[in-house]
Design an enzyme around this catalytic site. Structure first.
Site, PDB file in Angstrom:
ATOM      1  N   CYS A  42      37.228  42.121  39.405  1.00  0.00           N
ATOM      2  CA  CYS A  42      36.126  43.460  39.082  1.00  0.00           C
ATOM      3  C   CYS A  42      34.848  43.018  38.243  1.00  0.00           C
ATOM      4  O   CYS A  42      34.636  43.188  39.066  1.00  0.00           O
ATOM      5  CB  CYS A  42      37.449  44.236  37.609  1.00  0.00           C
ATOM      6  SG  CYS A  42      37.138  45.676  37.175  1.00  0.00           S
ATOM      7  N   ILE A  68      40.465  49.195  37.305  1.00  0.00           N
ATOM      8  CA  ILE A  68      39.888  50.121  36.322  1.00  0.00           C
ATOM      9  C   ILE A  68      39.008  50.307  35.779  1.00  0.00           C
ATOM     10  O   ILE A  68      38.012  48.927  36.104  1.00  0.00           O
ATOM     11  CB  ILE A  68      40.632  49.235  34.434  1.00  0.00           C
ATOM     12  CG1 ILE A  68      42.126  48.854  34.282  1.00  0.00           C
ATOM     13  CG2 ILE A  68      40.414  50.006  33.295  1.00  0.00           C
ATOM     14  CD1 ILE A  68      42.951  48.255  33.545  1.00  0.00           C
ATOM     15  N   HIS A 119      42.733  44.038  38.745  1.00  0.00           N
ATOM     16  CA  HIS A 119      43.443  43.306  38.168  1.00  0.00           C
ATOM     17  C   HIS A 119      44.487  42.850  38.492  1.00  0.00           C
ATOM     18  O   HIS A 119      45.567  42.987  37.928  1.00  0.00           O
ATOM     19  CB  HIS A 119      43.021  44.416  36.532  1.00  0.00           C
ATOM     20  CG  HIS A 119      42.058  44.029  35.631  1.00  0.00           C
ATOM     21  ND1 HIS A 119      41.727  43.171  34.852  1.00  0.00           N
ATOM     22  CD2 HIS A 119      41.584  45.467  36.101  1.00  0.00           C
ATOM     23  CE1 HIS A 119      40.549  43.847  34.189  1.00  0.00           C
ATOM     24  NE2 HIS A 119      40.080  44.870  34.703  1.00  0.00           N
ATOM     25  N   GLU A 155      46.008  40.271  37.230  1.00  0.00           N
ATOM     26  CA  GLU A 155      46.583  39.524  36.152  1.00  0.00           C
ATOM     27  C   GLU A 155      47.716  39.958  35.578  1.00  0.00           C
ATOM     28  O   GLU A 155      48.514  39.992  34.461  1.00  0.00           O
ATOM     29  CB  GLU A 155      45.432  39.117  35.393  1.00  0.00           C
ATOM     30  CG  GLU A 155      44.693  39.608  34.479  1.00  0.00           C
ATOM     31  CD  GLU A 155      43.366  41.075  34.677  1.00  0.00           C
ATOM     32  OE1 GLU A 155      44.109  40.811  36.439  1.00  0.00           O
ATOM     33  OE2 GLU A 155      43.350  41.277  33.903  1.00  0.00           O
ATOM     34  N   GLY A 186      36.550  43.039  33.267  1.00  0.00           N
ATOM     35  CA  GLY A 186      36.205  43.819  31.314  1.00  0.00           C
ATOM     36  C   GLY A 186      34.515  44.398  31.230  1.00  0.00           C
ATOM     37  O   GLY A 186      34.930  45.176  32.307  1.00  0.00           O
ATOM     38  N   GLU A 187      33.268  43.560  31.238  1.00  0.00           N
ATOM     39  CA  GLU A 187      31.872  44.373  31.698  1.00  0.00           C
ATOM     40  C   GLU A 187      30.932  43.514  31.604  1.00  0.00           C
ATOM     41  O   GLU A 187      30.566  42.989  31.555  1.00  0.00           O
ATOM     42  CB  GLU A 187      31.799  45.228  30.198  1.00  0.00           C
ATOM     43  CG  GLU A 187      29.947  46.177  30.051  1.00  0.00           C
ATOM     44  CD  GLU A 187      30.762  46.639  31.254  1.00  0.00           C
ATOM     45  OE1 GLU A 187      31.490  47.595  31.123  1.00  0.00           O
ATOM     46  OE2 GLU A 187      29.705  46.840  32.328  1.00  0.00           O
TER      47      GLU A 187
HETATM   48  N1  GLN Z   1      33.435  48.490  34.946  1.00  0.00           N
HETATM   49  C1  GLN Z   1      33.143  47.469  34.598  1.00  0.00           C
HETATM   50  C2  GLN Z   1      32.230  46.917  34.636  1.00  0.00           C
HETATM   51  O1  GLN Z   1      30.865  47.440  35.029  1.00  0.00           O
HETATM   52  C3  GLN Z   1      34.038  46.340  35.216  1.00  0.00           C
HETATM   53  C4  GLN Z   1      35.566  47.366  34.614  1.00  0.00           C
HETATM   54  C5  GLN Z   1      36.762  45.872  35.251  1.00  0.00           C
HETATM   55  O2  GLN Z   1      36.543  45.101  35.134  1.00  0.00           O
HETATM   56  N2  GLN Z   1      38.052  46.443  34.620  1.00  0.00           N
HETATM   57  O3  GLN Z   1      31.980  46.019  34.541  1.00  0.00           O
END
Ligand code: GLN
Length: 191
Positions: free
Chosen positions: A78, A135, A171, A173, A46-47
Site C-alpha cells: 500500500c 485501504i 494489506h 498482513e 500507512g501514509e
Molecule cells: N493512501 C495512503 C498513502 O497515500 C496509503 C494507504 C495505506 O497504506 N493503507 O500513503
C-alpha cells in the site's frame, strides 16, 4: 533470515508478527543502524506522505536507496508500494519515491466511495485465492516491461514483482494468511 520492517509510521507491527511466525528474525527499522544488518526489508502501509518526510528526517532515505540499489529484497504494501514506484500521481509535491519497481501509481486511486474494499485475489503461484484488504489503496496506472503482474482486480494490477522487489496495493498482513509473506521470504532467501 533477518528481515527489517520500516517502523517510522503505519502498519508495521503486524508485518513483524507474520514474519516472526514464519520463522524469520523480524526487526523494526528506525535508523540506519537498524537497517545495516537486515537481509530483506518490508515497507508497510500507512501514509506515504508522512513516511516520505520521516525517511528524510530519520536519515534513512539514502541508506534505504543504497541497499535497494545493491539488490536488497523489498516488499512494499500500500503506502510501501507508493514509496517503491517510479512515479506517483496525486502525491504531495514534496513526497519522493525510490523508483525500485517500474510502476506508475495514483495515490488513493480507487476514489472515495470505494476507498476501502476487500477482494478475493487469484495470485500467480498460489493454489487458493488470497483475501485482499484494500485501504485507500493506490491504483497502478502503468506497468513497465520488466514487471510481472501476479494478481489483478478488474484488470488493474494489485500485486507485482520486478526482480526481488514485490509490491501489493493491499494489506497482506491483515488477512490472517501468511502466503504472500512466505512467498516473499522464498524469493528473498532462495539459494
Ligand atoms: N493512501 C495512503 C498513502 O497515500 C496509503 C494507504 C495505506 O497504506 N493503507 O500513503
Amino acid at each position: 533470515m533477518k528481515v527489517g520492517v520500516l517502523a517510522l509510521q503505519g502498519a508495521f507491527a503486524r508485518h513483524v508478527r507474520v514474519l516472526a511466525d514464519l520463522g524469520a528474525t523480524a526487526v523494526e527499522v528506525r535508523t540506519a543502524g537498524d537497517l545495516a544488518d537486515v537481509d530483506a526489508l518490508v515497507l508497510p502501509g500507512g501514509e506515504s506522505t508522512t513516511m516520505s518526510m520521516l525517511l528524510d528526517s530519520s536519515g534513512l532515505r539514502g541508506p534505504v536507496a543504497d541497499r535497494i540499489a545493491d539488490g536488497l529484497p523489498v516488499l512494499g504494501t500500500c503506502a510501501g508500494m507508493i514509496l517503491l514506484a517510479t512515479r506517483v500521481a496525486d502525491g504531495r509535491s514534496d513526497q519522493r519515491s525510490f523508483g525500485a519497481i517500474d510502476l506508475d501509481v495514483r495515490r488513493n486511486g480507487y476514489g472515495r466511495q470505494v476507498d476501502s474494499f476487500e477482494a478475493d485475489l487469484d495470485v500467480t503461484g498460489l493454489d487458493e485465492p488470497f483475501h485482499g484488504v484494500f485501504i485507500r489503496a493506490p491504483v497502478v496506472e502503468r506497468v513497465g516491461d520488466g514487471v510481472e503482474v501476479l494478481a489483478a482486480v478488474d484488470g488493474q494490477p494489485v500485486l507485482c514483482r520486478q526482480g526481488r522487489v514485490v509490491v501489493a496495493a493491499f494489506h497482506p498482513e491483515m488477512s490472517g494468511d501468511d502466503r504472500i509473506h512466505g512467498r516473499f521470504l522464498d524469493l528473498a532467501f532462495a539459494a
